[in-house]
Design a protein around this motif. Structure first.
Motif, PDB file in Angstrom:
ATOM      1  N   UNK A 261     -67.450  83.415 -21.384  1.00 53.24           N
ATOM      2  CA  UNK A 261     -68.117  82.391 -22.186  1.00 53.24           C
ATOM      3  C   UNK A 261     -67.320  81.094 -22.154  1.00 53.24           C
ATOM      4  N   UNK A 262     -66.028  81.172 -22.425  1.00 52.44           N
ATOM      5  CA  UNK A 262     -65.187  79.983 -22.474  1.00 52.44           C
ATOM      6  C   UNK A 262     -65.098  79.292 -21.126  1.00 52.44           C
ATOM      7  N   UNK A 263     -64.952  80.062 -20.070  1.00 57.89           N
ATOM      8  CA  UNK A 263     -64.789  79.480 -18.744  1.00 57.89           C
ATOM      9  C   UNK A 263     -66.037  78.727 -18.299  1.00 57.89           C
TER      10      UNK A 263
ATOM     11  N   UNK B 230     -53.538  82.143 -22.752  1.00 62.02           N
ATOM     12  CA  UNK B 230     -54.795  82.578 -22.136  1.00 62.02           C
ATOM     13  C   UNK B 230     -55.984  81.854 -22.750  1.00 62.02           C
ATOM     14  N   UNK B 231     -55.941  81.623 -24.076  1.00 67.14           N
ATOM     15  CA  UNK B 231     -57.023  80.898 -24.723  1.00 67.14           C
ATOM     16  C   UNK B 231     -57.119  79.466 -24.238  1.00 67.14           C
ATOM     17  N   UNK B 232     -55.979  78.823 -24.099  1.00 67.58           N
ATOM     18  CA  UNK B 232     -55.962  77.454 -23.587  1.00 67.58           C
ATOM     19  C   UNK B 232     -56.479  77.402 -22.153  1.00 67.58           C
ATOM     20  N   UNK B 233     -56.048  78.372 -21.345  1.00 63.83           N
ATOM     21  CA  UNK B 233     -56.450  78.386 -19.938  1.00 63.83           C
ATOM     22  C   UNK B 233     -57.945  78.564 -19.782  1.00 63.83           C
ATOM     23  N   UNK B 234     -58.518  79.529 -20.488  1.00 57.46           N
ATOM     24  CA  UNK B 234     -59.952  79.784 -20.340  1.00 57.46           C
ATOM     25  C   UNK B 234     -60.793  78.649 -20.899  1.00 57.46           C
ATOM     26  N   UNK B 235     -60.277  77.931 -21.908  1.00 60.85           N
ATOM     27  CA  UNK B 235     -61.032  76.836 -22.511  1.00 60.85           C
ATOM     28  C   UNK B 235     -61.050  75.594 -21.635  1.00 60.85           C
ATOM     29  N   UNK B 236     -59.973  75.369 -20.869  1.00 58.28           N
ATOM     30  CA  UNK B 236     -59.842  74.091 -20.167  1.00 58.28           C
ATOM     31  C   UNK B 236     -59.615  74.200 -18.664  1.00 58.28           C
ATOM     32  N   UNK B 237     -59.531  75.402 -18.121  1.00 57.72           N
ATOM     33  CA  UNK B 237     -59.217  75.535 -16.695  1.00 57.72           C
ATOM     34  C   UNK B 237     -60.291  74.915 -15.807  1.00 57.72           C
ATOM     35  N   UNK B 238     -61.530  74.853 -16.306  1.00 60.48           N
ATOM     36  CA  UNK B 238     -62.604  74.275 -15.501  1.00 60.48           C
ATOM     37  C   UNK B 238     -62.405  72.806 -15.190  1.00 60.48           C
TER      38      UNK B 238
END
Length: 557
Positions: A415-417, A489-497
């Protein structure tokens, strides 16, 4: 014409093409800048009928995000915040839909994704970045829907390992995408019809429960749950600050059920019969979908289900965490939960089918434009880009992560990604539209004589969408910055895109600087002609006259 099923996509840097006919297929005699001579480039076919296009537009990507995910969103913010958020997102998504359909309806070419239109109207680098964004983001959404379907099946407490269900879903979804597009259209027509009929039934039932028509209801329910436990919740903080943070969280979460749904219209346009007539029709009906299904559904669950019910967030799987099922169970209606559960599974199945279709067509479009290996442009005799389908299908293996990990963790990770990718896509779509509109105005391409569709919302809707979705992109993971919720991990999935997209874009931009290409194609030089004669030639004779523009005076045209 002998055949109206096939068109060819011209390159935006070449001169207007000369069309020829061979074996009943209209082809281009020049195809500079793509993967080679047109005689060696295999194209997809127009096998989607008008009824396929209309039903796919209504329900093609409605999946677990609306049926299941809306329950946790309700629990987070309360009935007022989720209704307000869905209404705001729906209005902005409608702005995106009317923008991209104007672009796509003008030149609905085979393999024409929004990445292709970005390449043609803005720059090679934007088209390149958008194309790859669609390929990997839509590819990831396939295992997301498969994972969600596997979780839903656990509602019945079966002894079958979830890996078995995942395998079944993968085989069916991939199998359907390897068939000619008319089979995809037919299966999606019935899948979407099932979703539409269930939504209509649930909304009617919710109306009955509103007036106290359930077996266990003592009187009129009305807006009781808006008073107790309340219309809004707080998040992370108390008071007005907590309510504001809750609204932001709900606003971000509410966007997920809409993700990549507008782009499906453009992709199907490349394989739709008479797209210059049917795409505007689909766009017009999109307003009905947004108001009736999305806004109507969250209004309904806010009426029949209390936002503080623990079944929405804890211990529930499948339909057990659906706000509709919680409300129906509380009203004393038995047996309906399993029916809804089954339809939710088919919804996940259908959405996964649509996302794989879009991902494979994005890769095919990249290959045709010369931005991906030539092998992915290969098609079967029936027009299926089989190598692109095979490559996109590899993402399905990610669904097996659910075998070893908690299903809810994998669910939230996807969802986040994909949320960020959806926002980026809509921003780029609106930029593409604005450049297209400016080029048309400058070059004297007018509506309705030459442009088959134009909305009164534009260009204001596009500008509003750019500003709003840029804001949502930046705040997508705002809560991760609170010390109590911080995680890498939360930061990565929220903003990696964001960095992935920027790296692809600027990487291609650095490469393009060697060829001294501009950051954006000058509006006067945007190619609005190449390929248009082939598109018009493949329209049925009775539809070639540009008379539909006058007939579409009505909602949002």
């Amino acid at each position: 014409m002998k055949n109206d099923d096939q068109v060819v996509m011209g390159d935006d840097k070449s001169n207007p093409i000369d069309s020829s006919e061979k074996d009943g297929v209209v082809r281009s005699s020049t195809y500079d800048g793509a993967v080679g001579d047109v005689e060696t480039v295999e194209m997809t076919k127009r096998g989607l009928k008008a009824r396929h296009a209309q039903m796919i537009a209504l329900g093609g990507t409605i999946g677990t995000g609306l049926f299941v995910g809306s329950g946790s969103t309700l629990a987070r913010g309360g009935p007022f915040f989720i209704l307000l958020s869905y209404s705001m997102i729906a209005a902005l998504v409608l702005g995106v839909v009317t923008a991209i359909v104007e672009v796509a309806a003008y030149m609905p070419v085979s393999g024409g994704t929004m990445g292709f239109y970005g390449h043609r109207n803005v720059s090679d680098s934007l088209g390149f970045a958008m194309g790859w964004l669609y390929f990997y983001s839509l590819g990831i959404l396939v295992p997301y829907e498969i994972t969600a379907a596997g979780i839903v099946i656990d509602y019945w407490n079966t002894d079958v390992n979830i890996a078995v269900w995942i395998t079944v879903f993968i085989v069916v979804i991939v199998g359907l995408n390897t068939l000619p597009v008319q089979y995809y259209g037919e299966t999606e027509f019935w899948f979407a019809s099932l979703k539409v009929f269930m939504m209509i039934g649930l909304l009617i039932l919710s109306f009955i429960l509103f007036w106290g028509g359930g077996p266990k209801q003592d009187g009129i329910l009305g807006f009781h749950y808006w008073k107790d436990p309340g219309a809004t919740n707080t998040y992370l903080k108390t008071g007005d600050t907590g309510r504001f943070l809750a609204f932001l969280k709900v606003l971000v979460s509410s966007a997920f059920p809409f993700t990549f749904a507008p782009e499906l219209l453009v992709v199907t346009g490349g394989e739709m019969k008479n797209p210059r007539r049917n795409l505007p029709k689909a766009a017009k009906r999109y307003f009905i979908r947004l108001v009736f299904f999305y806004i109507g559904s969250v209004l309904a669950i806010g009426v029949i289900c209390p936002a503080d019910d623990t079944r929405l967030t804890n211990g529930g799987v499948g339909a057990g965490s659906s706000a509709f099922v919680v409300g129906i169970a509380d009203a004393g209606i038995k047996g309906l939960d399993s029916v809804i559960n089954a339809v939710i599974i088919t919804s996940a199945w259908s959405s996964g089918n649509s996302f794989l279709y879009m991902s494979s067509r994005s890769l095919f479009s990249l290959a045709v434009a010369g931005n991906a290996p030539k092998i992915f442009a290969k098609c079967t005799k029936k027009g299926v880009p089989y190598m692109a389908v095979a490559a996109s299908s590899l993402f399905c293996a990610l669904a097996y992560l659910n075998v070893a990990s908690s299903g809810s963790v994998v669910f939230n990770w996807f969802v986040n990604l994909t949320n960020t990718s959806g926002f980026i896509s809509w921003i780029c779509c609106c930029i593409t539209f604005l450049r297209f509109r400016k080029a048309c105005d400058l070059q004297g391409v007018t509506y309705p004589d030459q442009i088959p569709y134009r909305s009164w919302m534009q260009p204001y809707g596009a500008w509003a969408a750019i500003v709003f979705f840029t804001f949502l992109t930046l705040i997508n993971g705002f809560d991760v910055f609170f010390p109590s919720l911080w995680s890498a991990s939360g930061f990565l999935t929220a903003y990696v895109g964001i960095p992935i997209f920027l790296c692809i874009y600027f990487g291609h931009r650095i490469y393009s600087m060697r060829k001294k290409e501009p950051w954006a194609i000058p509006s006067a030089e945007v190619d609005l002609k190449t390929g248009l004669d082939v598109v018009l030639a493949n329209e049925k004779p009775e539809l070639r006259a540009n008379t539909w523009g006058k007939k579409l005076q009505g909602w949002f045209t």
